[in-house]
Design a protein around this motif. Sequence first.
Motif, mmCIF file in Angstrom:
data_model
loop_
_atom_site.group_PDB
_atom_site.id
_atom_site.type_symbol
_atom_site.label_atom_id
_atom_site.label_comp_id
_atom_site.label_asym_id
_atom_site.label_seq_id
_atom_site.Cartn_x
_atom_site.Cartn_y
_atom_site.Cartn_z
ATOM 1 N N ALA A 43 3.543 101.275 40.338
ATOM 2 C CA ALA A 43 2.270 100.575 40.549
ATOM 3 C C ALA A 43 1.087 101.528 40.458
ATOM 4 O O ALA A 43 0.060 101.212 39.838
ATOM 5 N N GLU A 44 1.214 102.712 41.061
ATOM 6 C CA GLU A 44 0.118 103.686 41.031
ATOM 7 C C GLU A 44 -0.109 104.219 39.620
ATOM 8 O O GLU A 44 -1.248 104.417 39.198
ATOM 9 N N LEU A 45 0.983 104.454 38.899
ATOM 10 C CA LEU A 45 0.852 104.961 37.533
ATOM 11 C C LEU A 45 0.148 103.942 36.643
ATOM 12 O O LEU A 45 -0.717 104.301 35.836
ATOM 13 N N LYS A 46 0.491 102.689 36.804
ATOM 14 C CA LYS A 46 -0.162 101.636 36.030
ATOM 15 C C LYS A 46 -1.640 101.552 36.381
ATOM 16 O O LYS A 46 -2.509 101.403 35.495
ATOM 17 N N SER A 47 -1.955 101.686 37.656
ATOM 18 C CA SER A 47 -3.336 101.577 38.108
ATOM 19 C C SER A 47 -4.187 102.748 37.641
ATOM 20 O O SER A 47 -5.311 102.568 37.166
ATOM 21 N N ARG A 48 -3.653 103.951 37.743
ATOM 22 C CA ARG A 48 -4.448 105.147 37.459
ATOM 23 C C ARG A 48 -4.466 105.533 35.988
ATOM 24 O O ARG A 48 -5.450 106.087 35.497
ATOM 25 N N ALA A 49 -3.376 105.267 35.275
ATOM 26 C CA ALA A 49 -3.291 105.742 33.891
ATOM 27 C C ALA A 49 -3.020 104.635 32.881
ATOM 28 O O ALA A 49 -2.933 104.912 31.684
ATOM 29 N N ASP A 50 -2.888 103.408 33.354
ATOM 30 C CA ASP A 50 -2.611 102.268 32.476
ATOM 31 C C ASP A 50 -1.378 102.514 31.620
ATOM 32 O O ASP A 50 -1.336 102.207 30.429
ATOM 33 N N THR A 51 -0.359 103.111 32.231
ATOM 34 C CA THR A 51 0.894 103.392 31.526
ATOM 35 C C THR A 51 2.076 102.937 32.377
ATOM 36 O O THR A 51 1.977 102.793 33.594
ATOM 37 N N VAL A 52 3.202 102.748 31.710
ATOM 38 C CA VAL A 52 4.445 102.364 32.376
ATOM 39 C C VAL A 52 5.530 103.361 31.977
ATOM 40 O O VAL A 52 5.803 103.541 30.785
ATOM 41 N N ALA A 53 6.127 104.007 32.969
ATOM 42 C CA ALA A 53 7.222 104.947 32.714
ATOM 43 C C ALA A 53 8.537 104.189 32.796
ATOM 44 O O ALA A 53 9.085 103.976 33.876
ATOM 45 N N ALA A 54 9.036 103.750 31.640
ATOM 46 C CA ALA A 54 10.261 102.949 31.608
ATOM 47 C C ALA A 54 11.498 103.804 31.822
ATOM 48 O O ALA A 54 12.494 103.346 32.391
#
Length: 350
Positions: A43-54
């Motif tokens: 959730a934090e990664l999506k919020s801060r960097a607009d990315t998803v680590a699959a």
Amino acid sequence: MAEPDATPETATDATISIRNLWKIFGPRANKVIGTELAELDAAELKSRADTVAAVRDVSIDVKPGEMFVVMGLSGSGKSTLVRCLTRLIDPTAGQVLVEGDDVGAMGANELRDLRRHRVSMVFQHFGLLPHRRVIDNVAYGLEIQGVSRGKRRTRAQDMIDLVGLTGNEDCLPEELSGGMQQRVGLARALAVEPSIMLFDEPFSALDPLIRRDMQNEVIRLHREVGKTMMFITHDLSEALKLGDRIAIMRAGEIVQLGTPADLVGSPADDYVADFVSEVPKTDVLSLRWIARPADGVAPTGTALSADTVIRDAIGDIMAADNPLPVEADGELIGVVGQRDVLSLMAENRS
């Protein structure tokens, strides 16, 4: 987090060797690895960097001839991981070696050869050509390879016989049940004689009874043809039934890797423990898990193998007046008695 593999194979020993693999989706994918962003939760990664680590820093070795299962819930990254192996999806970072060859360094021709000759994939959606009969669907990969019509039809017939579809050679896919269509998919994957087979939740859409039959079919084929197989599933019972070893994924990471007995007998954390909480331990664990020291007393009775599944030894143990000896490689490793079995069974009821 548990170590991915306590005794990893070397790249030369492993049929598939995955090293520090990442797959990140989004506009800033290349700016995540090696920074504080890599430590953020989803959730934090999506919020801060607009990315998803699959897939997050995954390292796995699959041994020759092994049935290796990757299990996880929806969104855990398991399907992305398997697609990275042949670059159906390009990894963001890390390395994949297939039989010692670096997949990331392959050019278009080498990659095409890998997919056509060395690695076959079986998907949930059968992908059969609706206008082609069974034998021509099975032979399709060989046709792409340029194999002559006579040779490819002979090979296709052999594979049709192997998967139990003899007599259906001239049927169209629409004339077959879902389970039979998936058998066609298996035959097509085997026809090109790959050294590796990848299964991405192939039975998820099938009815339970057909699914069980297909699981048994894969076990039989694995035993008969000896291919290295990687199987993706979200179903724990399927993973325990099929896997020589199982990797459990959560949020792109491997949280535990081990044999079915490792996962059930010694879960790495609460997440894995919750997954396996309903699994009867007597159906998965072997006697070595409950054998206790003989305490200097020579045990009596017929010795039991330490590798015997507890369920299969319950009758002998409960019928014996005294604890029975348990041996591994001809050496006594302990004893097991009625109270050991009853104690384990009580754990599942609590």
